[in-house]
Motif scaffolding. Structure first.
Motif, PDB file in Angstrom:
ATOM      1  N   GLU A   1     -17.413 -23.809 -82.466  1.00 36.31           N
ATOM      2  CA  GLU A   1     -18.606 -24.632 -82.651  1.00 36.31           C
ATOM      3  C   GLU A   1     -19.838 -23.760 -82.906  1.00 36.31           C
ATOM      4  OE1 GLU A   1     -21.307 -27.782 -80.067  1.00 36.31           O
ATOM      5  OE2 GLU A   1     -19.169 -27.597 -79.635  1.00 36.31           O
ATOM      6  N   THR A   2     -19.973 -22.676 -82.162  1.00 39.17           N
ATOM      7  CA  THR A   2     -21.099 -21.761 -82.375  1.00 39.17           C
ATOM      8  C   THR A   2     -21.042 -21.158 -83.770  1.00 39.17           C
ATOM      9  OG1 THR A   2     -21.181 -21.237 -80.016  1.00 39.17           O
ATOM     10  CG2 THR A   2     -22.249 -19.682 -81.519  1.00 39.17           C
ATOM     11  N   ILE A   3     -19.854 -20.760 -84.203  1.00 42.17           N
ATOM     12  CA  ILE A   3     -19.689 -20.181 -85.540  1.00 42.17           C
ATOM     13  C   ILE A   3     -20.039 -21.203 -86.610  1.00 42.17           C
ATOM     14  CG2 ILE A   3     -17.978 -19.297 -87.181  1.00 42.17           C
ATOM     15  CD1 ILE A   3     -16.513 -18.115 -84.677  1.00 42.17           C
TER      16      ILE A   3
ATOM     17  N   TRP B   1     -22.327 -11.505 -89.037  1.00 45.64           N
ATOM     18  CA  TRP B   1     -20.870 -11.586 -89.110  1.00 45.64           C
ATOM     19  C   TRP B   1     -20.415 -12.924 -89.677  1.00 45.64           C
ATOM     20  CZ3 TRP B   1     -18.470  -7.321 -89.174  1.00 45.64           C
ATOM     21  CH2 TRP B   1     -18.897  -6.217 -88.434  1.00 45.64           C
ATOM     22  N   VAL B   2     -21.064 -13.998 -89.275  1.00 49.07           N
ATOM     23  CA  VAL B   2     -20.689 -15.313 -89.777  1.00 49.07           C
ATOM     24  C   VAL B   2     -20.874 -15.374 -91.295  1.00 49.07           C
ATOM     25  CG1 VAL B   2     -21.275 -17.777 -89.722  1.00 49.07           C
ATOM     26  CG2 VAL B   2     -21.175 -16.458 -87.595  1.00 49.07           C
ATOM     27  N   ASN B   3     -22.025 -14.954 -91.785  1.00 47.03           N
ATOM     28  CA  ASN B   3     -22.297 -15.006 -93.219  1.00 47.03           C
ATOM     29  C   ASN B   3     -21.417 -14.044 -94.000  1.00 47.03           C
ATOM     30  OD1 ASN B   3     -24.309 -16.927 -92.878  1.00 47.03           O
ATOM     31  ND2 ASN B   3     -25.919 -15.398 -92.664  1.00 47.03           N
ATOM     32  N   ARG B   4     -21.240 -12.841 -93.448  1.00 49.19           N
ATOM     33  CA  ARG B   4     -20.445 -11.845 -94.174  1.00 49.19           C
ATOM     34  C   ARG B   4     -19.007 -12.300 -94.325  1.00 49.19           C
ATOM     35  NH1 ARG B   4     -18.138  -9.981 -97.108  1.00 49.19           N
ATOM     36  NH2 ARG B   4     -17.552  -7.820 -97.627  1.00 49.19           N
TER      37      ARG B   4
ATOM     38  N   GLU C   1     -10.719 -10.005 -95.646  1.00 51.80           N
ATOM     39  CA  GLU C   1      -9.720  -9.058 -95.155  1.00 51.80           C
ATOM     40  C   GLU C   1     -10.470  -7.934 -94.461  1.00 51.80           C
ATOM     41  OE1 GLU C   1      -6.526  -9.403 -95.131  1.00 51.80           O
ATOM     42  OE2 GLU C   1      -6.544 -11.286 -96.256  1.00 51.80           O
ATOM     43  N   PHE C   2     -10.058  -7.608 -93.238  1.00 50.96           N
ATOM     44  CA  PHE C   2     -10.800  -6.649 -92.427  1.00 50.96           C
ATOM     45  C   PHE C   2     -10.266  -5.235 -92.609  1.00 50.96           C
ATOM     46  CE2 PHE C   2     -11.039 -10.721 -90.081  1.00 50.96           C
ATOM     47  CZ  PHE C   2     -12.388 -10.960 -90.311  1.00 50.96           C
ATOM     48  N   ALA C   3     -11.180  -4.327 -92.900  1.00 53.76           N
ATOM     49  CA  ALA C   3     -10.868  -2.906 -92.982  1.00 53.76           C
ATOM     50  C   ALA C   3     -11.449  -2.246 -91.735  1.00 53.76           C
ATOM     51  CB  ALA C   3     -11.464  -2.303 -94.250  1.00 53.76           C
ATOM     52  N   TRP C   4     -10.598  -1.880 -90.782  1.00 55.23           N
ATOM     53  CA  TRP C   4     -11.057  -1.308 -89.519  1.00 55.23           C
ATOM     54  C   TRP C   4     -11.328   0.179 -89.701  1.00 55.23           C
ATOM     55  CZ3 TRP C   4     -12.316  -4.158 -85.314  1.00 55.23           C
ATOM     56  CH2 TRP C   4     -11.926  -5.503 -85.337  1.00 55.23           C
ATOM     57  N   VAL C   5     -12.576   0.549 -89.471  1.00 57.70           N
ATOM     58  CA  VAL C   5     -13.018   1.930 -89.676  1.00 57.70           C
ATOM     59  C   VAL C   5     -13.362   2.524 -88.319  1.00 57.70           C
ATOM     60  CG1 VAL C   5     -14.721   3.403 -90.810  1.00 57.70           C
ATOM     61  CG2 VAL C   5     -13.930   1.302 -91.937  1.00 57.70           C
TER      62      VAL C   5
ATOM     63  N   ALA D   1     -10.624 -10.556 -82.025  1.00 64.74           N
ATOM     64  CA  ALA D   1     -10.485 -12.003 -81.832  1.00 64.74           C
ATOM     65  C   ALA D   1     -11.692 -12.750 -82.375  1.00 64.74           C
ATOM     66  CB  ALA D   1     -10.288 -12.304 -80.351  1.00 64.74           C
ATOM     67  N   PHE D   2     -12.879 -12.195 -82.189  1.00 64.04           N
ATOM     68  CA  PHE D   2     -14.098 -12.838 -82.695  1.00 64.04           C
ATOM     69  C   PHE D   2     -14.086 -12.911 -84.218  1.00 64.04           C
ATOM     70  CE2 PHE D   2     -18.438 -11.788 -84.356  1.00 64.04           C
ATOM     71  CZ  PHE D   2     -18.937 -13.090 -84.307  1.00 64.04           C
ATOM     72  N   LEU D   3     -13.802 -11.786 -84.872  1.00 71.12           N
ATOM     73  CA  LEU D   3     -13.793 -11.786 -86.329  1.00 71.12           C
ATOM     74  C   LEU D   3     -12.698 -12.710 -86.864  1.00 71.12           C
ATOM     75  CD1 LEU D   3     -14.408  -8.006 -87.146  1.00 71.12           C
ATOM     76  CD2 LEU D   3     -16.075  -9.854 -86.904  1.00 71.12           C
ATOM     77  N   GLY D   4     -11.566 -12.729 -86.175  1.00 69.12           N
ATOM     78  CA  GLY D   4     -10.487 -13.618 -86.594  1.00 69.12           C
ATOM     79  C   GLY D   4     -10.870 -15.082 -86.464  1.00 69.12           C
ATOM     80  N   GLU D   5     -11.586 -15.432 -85.402  1.00 69.39           N
ATOM     81  CA  GLU D   5     -12.036 -16.817 -85.230  1.00 69.39           C
ATOM     82  C   GLU D   5     -13.042 -17.205 -86.311  1.00 69.39           C
ATOM     83  OE1 GLU D   5     -12.114 -20.608 -83.514  1.00 69.39           O
ATOM     84  OE2 GLU D   5     -10.727 -18.920 -83.252  1.00 69.39           O
TER      85      GLU D   5
END
Length: 341
Positions: free
Chosen positions: A301-303, A177-180, A248-252, A234-238
């Motif tokens: 910090e983890t991200i 997720w971080v890299n993507r 930009e997130f496409a929620w499927v 919230a995680f993806l937004g952070e």
């Protein structure tokens, strides 16, 4: 304190060793010497094999033993039995995978566990130090817990982590997720935005385990994070904010993902469909560990540290995450679906 770590040079073991050294403890490592043998040149090292040669452990005394690599009951039994009477405490790193009946959130340490008869476990793991194809992973971990508790009654600490994340996690589950998101563009986001997720930074886990060793605490503890509920959205937004990404997130929705044969957990890490009825697996009750001192660094910090570590690595085979061509194909199909689907 004198601390013996079974393992000690890979992922969690690495950070346990670093944390113990930083806090002034005398550390001894027992392992095969194959993973990162150059690490910790000033630390005592004993060479051996959990499955076949424990002779290096036949002498010596320690205040605490930390077992990071016990996966089958025979292996856990042999090391615990050999060290009983010569170690003040045995800390076993187990897993939240031991739990059964995962439908409801808030699983505590008293929750039912999945069980497997010990003779069956011994038969299927004969000559092995890990479960075949990870089959019965949780059941075998629980049997390992029982072996440790039998050898160290009242002096065993059982830690049941959820997903342990970067840095130095070569599974790539969190870093996907971080890299993507760092790479930007349209990102496939799975299922419900409000789905709760959990994971723990390996450094937070390691520091807490060493703290528990110092306190000589015993018992069973869930260990996951963060300290308050976190949703997938919230995680993806952070990730997007911290990485300054244009993603930009496409929620499927999950039904479409499953129809498209998108795998959960590994292909889309941190996503478990509602239809699997496993809400409890990513929403463990961690109050007991928090009361015993478990704390968490900021998610940002983890991200950030995960991304920096990933950028420093040589290109490697993707072990987790959705391939970009498959992601694009699913998104194309999602956009072209009938309006009422």
């Amino acid at each position: 304190m004198k601390i013996l770590i079974l393992g000690g040079t890979r992922f969690l073991g690495r950070f346990l060793t670093e944390s113990a050294i930083k806090r002034g403890h005398e550390v001894t490592l027992f392992n095969r010497g194959k993973e990162n043998p150059g690490l910790f040149p000033d630390v005592g090292k004993l060479a051996g094999d959990r499955g076949s040669d424990l002779s290096a452990l036949e002498e010596g005394e320690w205040d605490a033993v930390i077992d990071t690599c016990g996966f089958v009951p025979r292996v856990a039994r042999e090391s615990a039995k050999l060290l009983a009477g010569r170690a003040g405490q045995y800390i076993f790193i187990s897993s939240a995978s031991v739990y059964d009946e995962l439908e409801s959130p808030g699983i505590s340490e008293e929750h039912p566990v999945s069980r497997l008869a010990l003779p069956d476990a011994e038969e299927m793991t004969k000559g092995k130090t890990a479960p075949p194809n990870n089959e019965y992973y949780g059941e075998l971990k629980f049997l390992c817990e029982q072996e440790v508790e039998q050898q160290f009654p009242g002096h065993s600490l059982i830690v049941r982590p959820g997903l342990i994340v970067e840095p130095y996690d070569f599974t790539g589950r969190f870093s996907y997720w971080v890299n993507r998101i760092a790479n930007g563009g349209e990102v496939l986001a799975p299922g419900r935005k409000g789905k709760q997720i959990q994971f723990i930074d390996v450094r937070d886990l390691a520091e807490w385990v060493i703290h528990m060793a110092e306190q000589q605490n015993s018992g069973v503890f869930n260990a996951a994070g963060p300290g308050s509920a976190l949703t997938m959205e919230a995680f993806l937004g952070e990730c997007k904010r911290e990485l300054k990404s244009d993603a930009e997130f496409a929620w499927v929705n999950e039904a479409f993902l499953l129809e498209s044969e998108v795998g959960f957990c590994m292909e889309l890490p941190l996503w478990i469909p509602d239809s699997e009825q496993m809400e409890g697996f990513l929403s463990l009750d961690i109050h007991k560990a928090q009361e015993a001192g478990l704390t968490f660094r900021p998610l940002s910090e983890t991200i950030r540290d995960t991304r920096e570590w990933e950028l420093a690595q040589e290109p490697r085979e993707l072990k987790a995450g959705l391939a970009r061509d498959k992601e694009q194909g699913v998104l194309d199909k999602w956009r072209s679906r009938e309006p009422d689907n």
